[in-house]
Design a protein around this motif. Structure first.
Motif, short mmCIF file in Angstrom:
data_model
loop_
_atom_site.label_atom_id
_atom_site.label_comp_id
_atom_site.label_asym_id
_atom_site.label_seq_id
_atom_site.Cartn_x
_atom_site.Cartn_y
_atom_site.Cartn_z
N LEU A 177 -80.89 -59.78 80.14
CA LEU A 177 -81.76 -60.07 79.04
C LEU A 177 -83.20 -59.80 79.02
CD1 LEU A 177 -80.71 -62.21 76.40
CD2 LEU A 177 -82.37 -63.74 77.68
N ARG A 178 -83.53 -59.88 80.39
CA ARG A 178 -84.90 -59.41 80.79
C ARG A 178 -85.16 -57.89 80.33
NH1 ARG A 178 -84.86 -59.85 86.23
NH2 ARG A 178 -84.56 -62.06 85.96
N MET A 179 -84.16 -57.21 80.12
CA MET A 179 -84.26 -55.76 79.88
C MET A 179 -84.30 -55.61 78.13
SD MET A 179 -81.43 -54.31 82.15
CE MET A 179 -81.89 -53.06 83.26
N GLY A 180 -84.23 -56.85 77.34
CA GLY A 180 -84.29 -56.85 76.02
C GLY A 180 -82.56 -56.62 75.66
N VAL A 181 -81.75 -56.84 76.21
CA VAL A 181 -80.38 -56.50 75.90
C VAL A 181 -79.72 -57.84 75.87
CG1 VAL A 181 -78.42 -55.13 76.53
CG2 VAL A 181 -80.66 -54.35 76.65
N PRO A 182 -78.85 -58.04 75.20
CA PRO A 182 -78.04 -59.50 75.28
C PRO A 182 -76.65 -59.56 75.88
CG PRO A 182 -77.47 -58.49 73.13
CD PRO A 182 -78.66 -57.71 73.77
N GLY A 183 -76.77 -58.98 77.12
CA GLY A 183 -75.62 -59.12 78.07
C GLY A 183 -75.09 -57.80 78.33
N VAL A 184 -74.29 -57.77 79.09
CA VAL A 184 -73.42 -56.19 79.61
C VAL A 184 -72.64 -55.78 78.58
CG1 VAL A 184 -73.88 -56.41 82.29
CG2 VAL A 184 -71.91 -57.42 80.99
N GLU A 185 -72.20 -54.52 78.62
CA GLU A 185 -71.33 -54.17 77.65
C GLU A 185 -70.06 -54.58 77.45
OE1 GLU A 185 -72.98 -52.25 79.92
OE2 GLU A 185 -74.53 -51.33 79.06
N TYR A 186 -69.30 -55.02 78.55
CA TYR A 186 -68.22 -55.92 78.48
C TYR A 186 -68.32 -57.22 78.26
CZ TYR A 186 -63.29 -56.64 79.61
OH TYR A 186 -61.79 -57.08 79.60
N PHE A 187 -68.58 -57.76 77.29
CA PHE A 187 -69.01 -59.18 76.96
C PHE A 187 -68.20 -60.09 77.01
CE2 PHE A 187 -71.03 -62.83 75.28
CZ PHE A 187 -72.25 -62.74 75.33
N HIS A 214 -76.23 -52.67 71.17
CA HIS A 214 -76.72 -51.37 70.83
C HIS A 214 -77.88 -51.35 69.85
CE1 HIS A 214 -75.30 -48.25 73.62
NE2 HIS A 214 -74.05 -49.08 73.69
N LEU A 215 -77.90 -52.41 69.18
CA LEU A 215 -79.02 -52.54 68.25
C LEU A 215 -80.34 -52.98 69.29
CD1 LEU A 215 -80.56 -53.54 65.73
CD2 LEU A 215 -79.90 -55.82 66.08
N ALA A 216 -79.84 -53.63 70.46
CA ALA A 216 -81.25 -53.81 71.38
C ALA A 216 -81.45 -52.66 72.02
CB ALA A 216 -80.47 -54.87 72.34
N HIS A 217 -80.41 -51.73 72.56
CA HIS A 217 -80.88 -50.29 72.86
C HIS A 217 -81.70 -49.61 71.82
CE1 HIS A 217 -78.98 -50.51 76.80
NE2 HIS A 217 -77.79 -50.55 76.52
N ALA A 218 -81.45 -49.57 70.70
CA ALA A 218 -82.18 -48.75 69.72
C ALA A 218 -83.41 -49.44 69.44
CB ALA A 218 -81.23 -48.89 68.52
#
Ligand code: ZN
Length: 287
Positions: free
Chosen positions: A156-166, A254-258
């Motif tokens: 989450l600190r990377m601005g991503v809501p969890g790992v890819e295999y949620f 992937h919204l977060a990655h973008a």
């Protein structure tokens, strides 16, 4: 090709048990493409070999896995790889297509493929099991943890809501899953046992003996009946929402990655292993 002791994954079979060892101990077994495709080669070999009845997945050195490789010079090494899903090679594509397609194949697609291996799998976890490392433990049937093991998803600190295999909401009670992801804090082995995320916790010195004792008992069970039982549990997980949850979360991921790419110029919010390790007050080189 790297020498055997430098290969990113080691593979061995003895007494009906295949051992798949992640072998980048100097970087906490951070997963780069060479490793994920070598893992797939090893699992494919174990699945096809009639002499193999059980698979143990482990990590060399102090940690099970520090997660996906976000910082070593080899993070993008190797390739092009023979693809294992039907997604095309999108690495040269503009915009959000490249990371979306790559993670469909390399992270989500491979994890789902390994989750479907029709033989029982045991994750043998010591030290850190972080972010992408969680994905590898969660796709196994059983998790045996050393008393020094800990589990953490700090992305989450990377601005991503969890790992890819949620699978957070399946692996943890929902209230605990929120805390786990929102705070990104470590869950120790004993706590993981209390909440049902691992099967057993054993003293670190006995981790290997206890894990292989379980594996040997599974070797004695009827092969097809085990495969069928696994199919039932996997289908129940889907009925309980695992597959739909992961697909939904992958879209937000992937919204977060973008978004991160647009705002920060990279997909993980300007974080790197050093910053993540400092924030974790640990020494994890990946995440
Ligand atoms: Zn991602």
């Amino acid at each position: 090709m790297p020498a055997a002791d430098e290969a990113p994954v080691r593979y061995a079979v003895a007494d009906g048990v295949a051992t798949v060892t992640m072998n980048r101990p100097r970087v906490g077994n951070a997963q780069h493409p060479l490793m994920t495709y070598a893992l797939d080669d090893a699992f494919t070999r174990a699945a096809a070999d009639d002499a193999v009845r059980v698979i143990v997945l482990r990590g060399a050195g102090r940690h099970f896995s520090a997660g996906h490789d976000i910082g070593t010079p080899e993070r993008d090494a190797g390739g092009p790889f023979e693809r294992r899903t039907l997604w095309w090679d999108g690495d040269a594509r503009p915009g959000a297509e490249a990371p979306f397609v790559r993670e469909q194949e390399q992270y989500l697609g491979l994890c789902r493929r390994w989750h479907e291996i029709p033989k029982p799998t045991i994750a043998m976890v010591q030290g850190g099991c972080i972010a992408g490392g969680l994905m590898l433990a969660w796709i196994c049937d059983l998790i045996v943890a050393a008393d020094d093991a800990f589990f953490q998803d700090p992305v989450l600190r990377m601005g991503v809501p969890g790992v890819e295999y949620f699978a957070h909401a399946q692996e943890l009670n929902l209230r605990l899953a929120r805390e786990f992801l929102y705070l990104g804090e470590r869950i120790g082995a004993e706590r993981a046992l209390q909440i049902g995320m691992v099967n057993r916790v054993v003293p670190a010195a006995q981790l290997e003996a206890e894990t292989y004792a379980i594996a040997r008992r599974l070797v004695q069970q009827p092969k097809l009946a085990l495969a069928l039982a696994k199919q039932v549990f996997n289908r129940i997980e889907e009925l309980q929402g695992l597959r739909a949850s992961i697909d939904m979360a992958f879209g937000y991921h992937h919204l977060a990655h973008a978004h991160n790419q647009l705002v920060h110029g990279d997909g993980i919010g300007g974080q790197d292993p050093r910053a993540m390790a400092a924030a974790n007050r640990g020494d994890e080189p990946g995440c």
